[in-house]
Design an enzyme around this catalytic site. Structure first.
Site, PDB file in Angstrom:
ATOM      1  N   ASN A 269       3.121  -2.359  15.833  1.00 41.51           N
ATOM      2  CA  ASN A 269       4.240  -2.543  14.843  1.00 41.51           C
ATOM      3  C   ASN A 269       5.598  -2.576  15.194  1.00 41.51           C
ATOM      4  O   ASN A 269       6.094  -3.316  14.091  1.00 41.51           O
ATOM      5  CB  ASN A 269       3.492  -1.613  14.268  1.00 41.51           C
ATOM      6  CG  ASN A 269       3.819  -0.145  14.240  1.00 41.51           C
ATOM      7  OD1 ASN A 269       2.525   0.087  15.072  1.00 41.51           O
ATOM      8  ND2 ASN A 269       4.102   1.054  13.272  1.00 41.51           N
TER       9      ASN A 269
ATOM     10  N   THR B 144     -16.881   4.173  -5.002  1.00 40.98           N
ATOM     11  CA  THR B 144     -17.865   1.979  -5.798  1.00 40.98           C
ATOM     12  C   THR B 144     -16.805   1.613  -4.775  1.00 40.98           C
ATOM     13  O   THR B 144     -15.424   1.820  -5.210  1.00 40.98           O
ATOM     14  CB  THR B 144     -17.720   1.810  -6.916  1.00 40.98           C
ATOM     15  OG1 THR B 144     -18.232   3.427  -7.719  1.00 40.98           O
ATOM     16  CG2 THR B 144     -17.659   0.877  -8.035  1.00 40.98           C
TER      17      THR B 144
ATOM     18  N   CYS C 200       6.148   3.245   7.001  1.00 40.59           N
ATOM     19  CA  CYS C 200       6.216   4.478   6.762  1.00 40.59           C
ATOM     20  C   CYS C 200       7.057   5.518   7.062  1.00 40.59           C
ATOM     21  O   CYS C 200       7.005   6.675   6.571  1.00 40.59           O
ATOM     22  CB  CYS C 200       4.361   4.562   7.385  1.00 40.59           C
ATOM     23  SG  CYS C 200       3.301   3.453   6.665  1.00 40.59           S
TER      24      CYS C 200
END
Ligand code: PLP
Length: 504
Positions: A155, A241, A328
């Protein structure tokens, strides 16, 4: 407060804009497919059908079978899930993991965690272009090696690894292979079967899809443990879910991958032009993204003598988004582990910026970015000063020549005290308070975390204030670096700027 001339987004390795077809798809799913895919009635089964259709599209994009794809909440989660499946008590017998030292922080931090839990983590060296040293890897791999972990594309510097070769070495020792394909997807063809890996991870938001959804490829028969327990979803390997709108958005983005790949050559041309034109701005500029096999969109450039945080602030003021390494890690000022792994000294790493393009980047964007960089590097616009919290000691704070402007919101001020003698004003009110700011003092702008102050500092520079600085990391960093001073002097004599406390 400040009108930017234009906006140029050159941080596409951090995240990408959401494509309009993806936005449309997400909206339609949110509107029409609200059923829970795990329920039995028709409304839910319609949702289940879209879930499986999406799985097929993501699988096809990476040449996997649909049953080999698990949807996750992010690629960071997928990386965690694979690696934590190799905790010794899970029982694979082997306790060693070999990794490249260039991995994303979601891998590096998880490896550190595993290291504290009985896994023998070993890093294989890379060369100055970031390529894995295959002889060293061959020597490190042995009968104790459970997994080799090596990203397909990096990256920060864009280097593309020979993952098929890594697999060859791993197989000789009966080890498994995991590859993080987050940056590769959409930029180079990804075919998990021809790579031969056991695990591969992907993220939607790097390919103009939504944030908050990732995918994990698991080769049939390769071991995997759930990270999140408590439901039957995703073959009992990822409870919760499903965020169907995100998953369908991911699939929609994947359907555009052939188009992205077709445009990769044009992106590479723009990137090469950018690098060529920046490299001649100053002697000594150094390009780190120079591997022969490198992502077409990524440029990592070291600007000797220039602090990247200051340069980033200048670019930001001019509407350009770029980054100092991985998104990050932008909150702390530690040098990038990727850059130090390829041999840069910590100070060189702190002078390095990453620019990453997308198929949406235009030649005009590149011309503008080169010209703004030129303004800064050639001092065509005098920059503002970046003041580190370590510099903000008693001497500096009470020097008498400092005029501190605190642009934090009322909410932030309730959370943290500010610098002593600071003059508080709302960011938006700065423009109307200029007559209260003395022109003969060193003006220091502070915000909560260092994100807002650079913009305000450049604004003041543009209004003729000569000596303007901003507090790097904001009052939060000052509190962390100078806890004693914070306790003793935080908020001391702080007043409202509008009340006329400045010297008009
Ligand atoms: N791996 C790489 C190489 C990345 O660049 C990123 C994102 O920055 C990730 C993993 C994490 O992806 P996500 O944001 O989906 O957790």
């Amino acid at each position: 407060m400040i009108r930017l001339r234009r906006r140029v987004y050159l941080d596409n390795n951090a995240t990408t804009s959401v494509a309009s077809n993806v936005r449309k798809k997400i909206g339609a799913v949110l509107k029409n497919l609200y059923g829970n895919p795990s329920s039995a009635y028709r409304i839910a089964q319609d949702a289940a059908a879209v879930l499986e259709e999406s799985r097929l599209s993501v699988a096809q994009a990476v040449r996997a079978a649909p049953e080999e794809i698990i949807f996750t909440g992010s690629a960071s989660e997928a990386n965690n899930q694979v690696l934590k499946s190799f905790l010794p008590d899970v029982g694979h017998g082997r306790t060693k993991i070999i990794s490249s030292p260039l991995e994303h922080s979601s891998v590096m931090a998880t490896l550190e965690y595993l290291g504290h839990h009985g896994v023998d983590v070993v890093f294989c060296p890379v060369d100055s272009d970031g390529r894995l040293n295959m002889e060293a890897l061959e020597a490190l791999a042995d009968g104790q090696t459970a997994l080799i972990c090596c990203m397909l594309a990096n990256n920060e510097i864009g280097v593309i690894q020979d993952v098929a070769k890594v697999v060859e070495i791993a197989r000789r020792q009966g080890a498994l292979v995991m590859t993080d394909c987050v940056q590769a997807l959409g930029k180079i063809p990804v075919d998990v079967h021809s790579l031969g890996v056991d695990y591969a991870t992907f993220s939607a938001h790097k390919i103009h899809g939504p944030k908050g959804v990732g995918a994990l490829y698991v080769k049939q028969g390769s071991p995997l443990q759930p990270l999140i327990h408590g439901g039957q979803q995703e073959g009992k390997l990822r409870a919760g879910t499903e965020g169907l709108h995100n998953i369908a958005g991911f699939a929609e983005a994947c359907r555009s991958i052939p188009d992205m790949l077709a445009k990769a050559g044009a992106v590479a041309e723009l990137r090469d032009r950018f690098v060529r034109e920046v490299a001649v701005l100053l002697p000594g500029i150094h390009v780190n993204s120079r591997a022969v096999q490198c992502l077409s969109n990524t440029a990592s450039i070291t600007f000797p003598g220039f602090e990247n945080a200051e340069l980033l602030a200048f670019l930001d003021y001019h509407g350009i988004g770029a980054s100092a390494g991985s998104a990050c890690n932008t909150q702390d000022n530690s040098p990038s582990h990727v850059l130090t792994a390829i041999g840069l000294r910590p100070e060189e790493a702190r002078q390095t910026l990453r620019f990453s393009l997308s198929t949406y980047t235009s030649p005009a964007d590149i011309r503008y970015a080169v010209s703004v960089l030129g303004d800064y590097l050639l001092r065509r616009n005098l920059p503002v000063t970046m003041v580190s919290p370590a510099q903000l000691d008693e001497n500096m704070l009470f020097s008498g020549n400092l005029f501190v402007i605190d642009i934090r919101s009322g909410y932030d001020r309730r959370l943290l005290k500010g610098l002593p003698n600071s003059h508080q004003t709302a960011k938006a009110a700065l423009k109307d308070s200029l007559r209260l700011i003395p022109g003969d003092k060193n003006v220091l702008v502070a915000c909560q975390t260092g994100m807002d102050a650079p913009m305000a500092a450049y604004f003041l520079r543009s209004k003729g204030y000569r000596d303007v600085g901003f507090v790097m990391g904001g009052v939060l960093a000052w509190k962390l670096f100078q806890p004693e001073l914070y306790r003793k002097f935080g908020d001391l004599n702080a007043t409202r700027l509008e009340q006329g406390t400045g010297t008009p």
